[in-house]
Every structure is written in structure tokens, then in C-alpha cells.
Enzyme design. Sequence first.
Site, PDB file in Angstrom:
ATOM      1  N   PRO A  89       4.371  64.692  -2.530  1.00  0.00           N
ATOM      2  CA  PRO A  89       5.597  63.677  -2.834  1.00  0.00           C
ATOM      3  C   PRO A  89       5.747  62.809  -1.683  1.00  0.00           C
ATOM      4  O   PRO A  89       6.576  61.571  -1.784  1.00  0.00           O
ATOM      5  CB  PRO A  89       6.986  64.690  -2.561  1.00  0.00           C
ATOM      6  CG  PRO A  89       6.248  65.971  -2.508  1.00  0.00           C
ATOM      7  CD  PRO A  89       4.834  65.897  -2.705  1.00  0.00           C
ATOM      8  N   GLU A 116       4.654  74.416   1.711  1.00  0.00           N
ATOM      9  CA  GLU A 116       5.350  73.460   2.330  1.00  0.00           C
ATOM     10  C   GLU A 116       4.834  72.042   2.527  1.00  0.00           C
ATOM     11  O   GLU A 116       4.995  70.955   2.692  1.00  0.00           O
ATOM     12  CB  GLU A 116       6.121  73.596   3.639  1.00  0.00           C
ATOM     13  CG  GLU A 116       7.116  74.642   3.530  1.00  0.00           C
ATOM     14  CD  GLU A 116       8.260  74.322   2.469  1.00  0.00           C
ATOM     15  OE1 GLU A 116       8.879  73.312   2.650  1.00  0.00           O
ATOM     16  OE2 GLU A 116       8.511  75.259   1.442  1.00  0.00           O
ATOM     17  N   ARG A 154      -7.330  58.205 -20.531  1.00  0.00           N
ATOM     18  CA  ARG A 154      -6.801  57.641 -22.057  1.00  0.00           C
ATOM     19  C   ARG A 154      -7.209  56.185 -21.694  1.00  0.00           C
ATOM     20  O   ARG A 154      -7.494  55.479 -22.739  1.00  0.00           O
ATOM     21  CB  ARG A 154      -5.505  57.540 -22.364  1.00  0.00           C
ATOM     22  CG  ARG A 154      -4.339  57.223 -21.377  1.00  0.00           C
ATOM     23  CD  ARG A 154      -3.008  57.590 -21.717  1.00  0.00           C
ATOM     24  NE  ARG A 154      -2.558  56.814 -22.980  1.00  0.00           N
ATOM     25  CZ  ARG A 154      -2.353  55.414 -22.936  1.00  0.00           C
ATOM     26  NH1 ARG A 154      -2.440  54.767 -22.011  1.00  0.00           N
ATOM     27  NH2 ARG A 154      -1.908  54.795 -24.247  1.00  0.00           N
ATOM     28  N   ASP A 169       0.237  49.100 -24.393  1.00  0.00           N
ATOM     29  CA  ASP A 169       1.299  50.101 -23.735  1.00  0.00           C
ATOM     30  C   ASP A 169       2.259  49.408 -22.946  1.00  0.00           C
ATOM     31  O   ASP A 169       2.355  48.282 -22.589  1.00  0.00           O
ATOM     32  CB  ASP A 169       0.409  50.568 -22.694  1.00  0.00           C
ATOM     33  CG  ASP A 169      -0.615  51.585 -23.271  1.00  0.00           C
ATOM     34  OD1 ASP A 169      -0.488  52.138 -24.517  1.00  0.00           O
ATOM     35  OD2 ASP A 169      -1.513  52.125 -22.582  1.00  0.00           O
TER      36      ASP A 169
HETATM   37 CL1  6GU Z   1       2.084  64.687  -6.199  1.00  0.00          CL
HETATM   38  N1  6GU Z   1       3.589  66.737  -5.595  1.00  0.00           N
HETATM   39  C1  6GU Z   1       4.905  67.625  -5.445  1.00  0.00           C
HETATM   40  N2  6GU Z   1       4.770  68.868  -4.969  1.00  0.00           N
HETATM   41  N3  6GU Z   1       5.930  67.071  -5.913  1.00  0.00           N
HETATM   42  C2  6GU Z   1       6.051  65.649  -6.469  1.00  0.00           C
HETATM   43  C3  6GU Z   1       4.644  65.008  -6.678  1.00  0.00           C
HETATM   44  C4  6GU Z   1       3.480  65.853  -6.059  1.00  0.00           C
HETATM   45  N4  6GU Z   1       5.151  63.964  -7.073  1.00  0.00           N
HETATM   46  C5  6GU Z   1       6.441  63.563  -7.165  1.00  0.00           C
HETATM   47  N5  6GU Z   1       6.898  65.228  -6.736  1.00  0.00           N
END
Ligand code: 6GU
Length: 235
Positions: A89, A116, A154, A169
Site C-alpha cells: 500500500p 505488517e 490482457r 478501453d
Molecule cells: Cl499492493 N498490498 C496490500 N497489502 N494492500 C494494498 C495494496 C497492496 N494495494 C492497495 N492496498
Amino acid sequence: MRIDVLTLFPEMFGSPLEYSIIKRAREQRLVEIVLSNIRDFATDSYRKVDDKPYGGGPGMVMLCKPMFDCFEHVQAQSTEPGNVILLTPQGQPLTQEKVVELSALPRLILIAGRYEGFDERIRTGLNAEQISIGDYVLSGGELAAMVVIDAVVRLLPGALGDEDSAADDSFSNGLLEYPQYTRPEEFRGMKVPEILLGGDHGKIEKWRNEQRIERTRKWRPELYEKYISNIKNNS
Ligand code: 6GU
């Protein structure tokens, strides 16, 4: 293209990669997807892949050693070193522009984490780029890795049939898709727009373009602003 995935849960990758466009692309050898289990490279008797964070704090952190061993084993399976991508994230948000860029590479090595997070030396030591699929937290990187794979595969030449087209798209020129209709002409009192039944392809194309712009303005105003400023800068 070769896509390697390093994960603690290779079983999660089964069915999402076994249908439709992705299935066909694999059968046609447009892409080879190789899953590796990081835990296979844990050397202690508990097969430990994580430990408590230095400095304290909640949760567990993925260990360097099994990850580096797994990575080096995987990387050596091809002469092409590949682009290393950590799913986290903390990463740069995935966009269609980024997907297009990734789809031109010969090899991706995707690393899906759990817990974590990763020991920071995994990112720095493997010279990994970080990608996120949105501003929310998943329990692990696996679903995000599958999203990346689906979006990238794709776009590989030959993956979409003649009837499909990546050029149409959503996001392909920064706009959302135009509305689509198929038979019947009227369903529960809801009619197909007259213009689509007329067969004037010039008018239809103009209408569709207007629809794309209007829907983008209404539903994704931030994309619309970007679209407008691109037009201004290019004229
Ligand atoms: Cl790539 N990993 C995790 N654990 N949560 C996320 C993410 C990735 N992308 C958005 N939320």
C-alpha cells in the site's frame, strides 16, 4: 513475457488466472506465470518467514533471508533479470499508463507480502519498485499481484480477440468508456438511443465521444480536469 510471483500463498493464484483472456494468453504462450513459495526457502525447523519488528510495535515483519534466497533462485531461472515489483500500500498507485508500461517488459518479478510489511532491506537490496492498487489496505499483496497480472496480460499482443480492443478501453485516452447496448431495442420500457440504430457511423462516433467526455466529467471530475488540461497543453 515471463511473470514470476514470490508469495507465501501460491494456491491463492489458481482460479483467477485460469479463465477467459488470461487462460487463453497462457495457452498461447504469450505469458508464462511461475509461482514460487517463499516458505520453501525458510531454512530453520519452524520454516519461519517473519519475526518481530526491531524497536517494537505490533505485528510481524517478513524476514530478509528466505526472501533473498527465493528471489535469487527464481531470478536465475532466466537470463532476463526482470523488473522487480513489491506489492504494498506504500507503492505508487497503479494506473492504466503504468500497466501499458509494464506490458512492454520481458519479465516481471512480483513480490507479494503478508504481515505488517517487509524488512526495508528487501526493497532496497532487491532494487524493487513499489506498486499499490489503491488507497485501502488488503491482508496481503496476493490479490494486488493478481490485479497487476490481469491488467498486464490482457494487453500482450494477441491476448485480446479481434472483437475486443484495448484501444477502446476506459482510460485508454484518459476518458471513461461510452455506454453500450445490445438487443432488444426496448427492454422494460427502456430504449436504446436512436442514434445507435441509424447506421450513420460518423454520427455514432461523435455521439460516443461526447458520451465519454460527459460521463468522465460527471463521474470522475479529477480525470476530466486532467483530460482538459492535456488538450490545452497539446493545442
Ligand atoms: Cl499492493 N498490498 C496490500 N497489502 N494492500 C494494498 C495494496 C497492496 N494495494 C492497495 N492496498
